[in-house]
Design a protein around this motif. Structure first.
Motif, PDB file in Angstrom:
ATOM      1  N   THR A   1      -1.292  -4.411  -3.213  1.00 24.08           N
ATOM      2  CA  THR A   1      -1.985  -5.532  -2.567  1.00 24.08           C
ATOM      3  C   THR A   1      -1.232  -5.995  -1.331  1.00 24.08           C
ATOM      4  OG1 THR A   1      -2.927  -6.245  -4.669  1.00 24.08           O
ATOM      5  CG2 THR A   1      -2.802  -7.894  -2.916  1.00 24.08           C
ATOM      6  N   VAL A   2       0.073  -6.156  -1.451  1.00 24.70           N
ATOM      7  CA  VAL A   2       0.883  -6.618  -0.313  1.00 24.70           C
ATOM      8  C   VAL A   2       0.867  -5.600   0.818  1.00 24.70           C
ATOM      9  CG1 VAL A   2       3.243  -7.139   0.416  1.00 24.70           C
ATOM     10  CG2 VAL A   2       2.360  -8.120  -1.698  1.00 24.70           C
ATOM     11  N   LEU A   3       0.941  -4.318   0.471  1.00 25.64           N
ATOM     12  CA  LEU A   3       0.960  -3.262   1.491  1.00 25.64           C
ATOM     13  C   LEU A   3      -0.436  -2.851   1.944  1.00 25.64           C
ATOM     14  CD1 LEU A   3       3.760  -0.976  -0.002  1.00 25.64           C
ATOM     15  CD2 LEU A   3       3.969  -2.669   1.838  1.00 25.64           C
ATOM     16  N   ASP A   4      -1.457  -3.379   1.271  1.00 29.15           N
ATOM     17  CA  ASP A   4      -2.849  -3.072   1.569  1.00 29.15           C
ATOM     18  C   ASP A   4      -3.114  -1.569   1.489  1.00 29.15           C
ATOM     19  OD1 ASP A   4      -5.491  -3.692   2.100  1.00 29.15           O
ATOM     20  OD2 ASP A   4      -5.235  -3.561   4.278  1.00 29.15           O
TER      21      ASP A   4
ATOM     22  N   SER B   1      -3.955   1.741  -1.622  1.00 22.87           N
ATOM     23  CA  SER B   1      -4.446   1.992  -2.979  1.00 22.87           C
ATOM     24  C   SER B   1      -3.282   2.458  -3.856  1.00 22.87           C
ATOM     25  CB  SER B   1      -5.532   3.065  -2.960  1.00 22.87           C
ATOM     26  OG  SER B   1      -4.964   4.318  -2.626  1.00 22.87           O
ATOM     27  N   GLU B   2      -3.489   2.359  -5.164  1.00 25.38           N
ATOM     28  CA  GLU B   2      -2.473   2.843  -6.091  1.00 25.38           C
ATOM     29  C   GLU B   2      -2.296   4.357  -5.944  1.00 25.38           C
ATOM     30  OE1 GLU B   2      -2.790   1.349 -10.105  1.00 25.38           O
ATOM     31  OE2 GLU B   2      -3.400  -0.629  -9.372  1.00 25.38           O
ATOM     32  N   LYS B   3      -3.379   5.035  -5.649  1.00 29.28           N
ATOM     33  CA  LYS B   3      -3.312   6.485  -5.430  1.00 29.28           C
ATOM     34  C   LYS B   3      -2.412   6.804  -4.229  1.00 29.28           C
ATOM     35  CE  LYS B   3      -6.279  10.523  -4.764  1.00 29.28           C
ATOM     36  NZ  LYS B   3      -7.653  10.993  -4.616  1.00 29.28           N
ATOM     37  N   THR B   4      -2.544   6.011  -3.156  1.00 33.28           N
ATOM     38  CA  THR B   4      -1.704   6.213  -1.968  1.00 33.28           C
ATOM     39  C   THR B   4      -0.234   5.968  -2.305  1.00 33.28           C
ATOM     40  OG1 THR B   4      -3.507   5.620  -0.478  1.00 33.28           O
ATOM     41  CG2 THR B   4      -1.269   5.414   0.397  1.00 33.28           C
ATOM     42  N   LEU B   5       0.045   4.929  -3.077  1.00 31.34           N
ATOM     43  CA  LEU B   5       1.425   4.635  -3.471  1.00 31.34           C
ATOM     44  C   LEU B   5       1.996   5.775  -4.318  1.00 31.34           C
ATOM     45  CD1 LEU B   5       3.852   2.740  -3.531  1.00 31.34           C
ATOM     46  CD2 LEU B   5       2.805   1.598  -5.501  1.00 31.34           C
ATOM     47  N   ARG B   6       1.204   6.281  -5.247  1.00 29.24           N
ATOM     48  CA  ARG B   6       1.665   7.401  -6.075  1.00 29.24           C
ATOM     49  C   ARG B   6       1.955   8.642  -5.217  1.00 29.24           C
ATOM     50  NH1 ARG B   6      -2.367   5.317  -9.587  1.00 29.24           N
ATOM     51  NH2 ARG B   6      -3.838   6.892  -8.880  1.00 29.24           N
ATOM     52  N   ARG B   7       1.070   8.916  -4.263  1.00 25.17           N
ATOM     53  CA  ARG B   7       1.291  10.069  -3.360  1.00 25.17           C
ATOM     54  C   ARG B   7       2.553   9.874  -2.537  1.00 25.17           C
ATOM     55  NH1 ARG B   7      -4.331   9.873  -1.722  1.00 25.17           N
ATOM     56  NH2 ARG B   7      -3.542   9.054   0.229  1.00 25.17           N
ATOM     57  N   TYR B   8       2.768   8.649  -2.051  1.00 27.66           N
ATOM     58  CA  TYR B   8       3.960   8.347  -1.256  1.00 27.66           C
ATOM     59  C   TYR B   8       5.234   8.596  -2.071  1.00 27.66           C
ATOM     60  CZ  TYR B   8       7.521   5.768   1.272  1.00 27.66           C
ATOM     61  OH  TYR B   8       8.685   5.425   1.923  1.00 27.66           O
ATOM     62  N   CYS B   9       5.234   8.152  -3.309  1.00 23.80           N
ATOM     63  CA  CYS B   9       6.409   8.346  -4.164  1.00 23.80           C
ATOM     64  C   CYS B   9       6.688   9.826  -4.382  1.00 23.80           C
ATOM     65  CB  CYS B   9       6.223   7.636  -5.507  1.00 23.80           C
ATOM     66  SG  CYS B   9       6.282   5.829  -5.370  1.00 23.80           S
ATOM     67  N   LEU B  10       5.623  10.583  -4.644  1.00 27.88           N
ATOM     68  CA  LEU B  10       5.798  12.025  -4.854  1.00 27.88           C
ATOM     69  C   LEU B  10       6.295  12.716  -3.590  1.00 27.88           C
ATOM     70  CD1 LEU B  10       2.685  12.867  -7.056  1.00 27.88           C
ATOM     71  CD2 LEU B  10       5.093  12.987  -7.733  1.00 27.88           C
ATOM     72  N   LYS B  11       5.737  12.344  -2.445  1.00 31.72           N
ATOM     73  CA  LYS B  11       6.125  12.973  -1.177  1.00 31.72           C
ATOM     74  C   LYS B  11       7.532  12.577  -0.753  1.00 31.72           C
ATOM     75  CE  LYS B  11       4.751  13.369   3.659  1.00 31.72           C
ATOM     76  NZ  LYS B  11       3.825  12.926   4.692  1.00 31.72           N
ATOM     77  N   THR B  12       7.855  11.295  -0.856  1.00 36.47           N
ATOM     78  CA  THR B  12       9.130  10.784  -0.361  1.00 36.47           C
ATOM     79  C   THR B  12      10.284  11.007  -1.326  1.00 36.47           C
ATOM     80  OG1 THR B  12       7.913   9.086   0.848  1.00 36.47           O
ATOM     81  CG2 THR B  12      10.273   8.722   0.551  1.00 36.47           C
ATOM     82  N   TYR B  13      10.046  10.758  -2.612  1.00 38.69           N
ATOM     83  CA  TYR B  13      11.122  10.800  -3.601  1.00 38.69           C
ATOM     84  C   TYR B  13      11.030  11.989  -4.558  1.00 38.69           C
ATOM     85  CZ  TYR B  13      11.852   6.003  -2.044  1.00 38.69           C
ATOM     86  OH  TYR B  13      12.090   4.886  -1.285  1.00 38.69           O
ATOM     87  N   LYS B  14       9.928  12.733  -4.488  1.00 38.00           N
ATOM     88  CA  LYS B  14       9.697  13.855  -5.409  1.00 38.00           C
ATOM     89  C   LYS B  14       9.702  13.383  -6.870  1.00 38.00           C
ATOM     90  CE  LYS B  14      10.111  16.834  -1.966  1.00 38.00           C
ATOM     91  NZ  LYS B  14       9.609  16.136  -0.817  1.00 38.00           N
ATOM     92  N   GLN B  15       9.248  12.137  -7.079  1.00 44.49           N
ATOM     93  CA  GLN B  15       9.166  11.545  -8.410  1.00 44.49           C
ATOM     94  C   GLN B  15       7.903  10.708  -8.501  1.00 44.49           C
ATOM     95  OE1 GLN B  15      12.919   9.338  -8.299  1.00 44.49           O
ATOM     96  NE2 GLN B  15      13.662  10.629  -9.969  1.00 44.49           N
ATOM     97  N   ASN B  16       7.445  10.458  -9.740  1.00 42.48           N
ATOM     98  CA  ASN B  16       6.279   9.597  -9.894  1.00 42.48           C
ATOM     99  C   ASN B  16       6.688   8.129  -9.684  1.00 42.48           C
ATOM    100  OD1 ASN B  16       7.233   8.504 -12.396  1.00 42.48           O
ATOM    101  ND2 ASN B  16       6.389  10.258 -13.479  1.00 42.48           N
TER     102      ASN B  16
END
Length: 78
Positions: free
Chosen positions: A9-12, A14-29
């Motif tokens: 919500t703060v970053l405006d 989706s949860e899907k986008t946040l999950r993708r970001y974590c996988l791409k950036t940190y290689k973790q869920n």
């Protein structure tokens, strides 16, 4: 310590986008990233609680006894 929904919500985003970001950036869920990044703050809180107990804070002494030593009213452990 925000929830996944609050972060999105703060970053405006989706949860899907946040999950993708974590996988791409940190290689973790998300859950693993969240746990790793919040661990230092949890450690600092725990240290402050023990310091308060060491300084004689009766509420913190009782809380730590109940949570770490399984002490309950009317229950004695030596």
């Amino acid at each position: 310590f925000c929830t996944q929904k609050e972060i999105c919500t703060v970053l405006d985003i989706s949860e899907k986008t946040l999950r993708r970001y974590c996988l791409k950036t940190y290689k973790q869920n998300f859950k693993d990233v969240y746990n790793r990044l919040t661990a230092p703050a949890k450690i600092e809180i725990r240290k402050a609680q023990f310091k308060a107990a060491e300084n004689g804070d009766p509420t913190m002494l009782i809380w730590l006894g109940m949570n770490y030593l399984d002490q309950r009213p009317g229950k004695r452990k030596l």
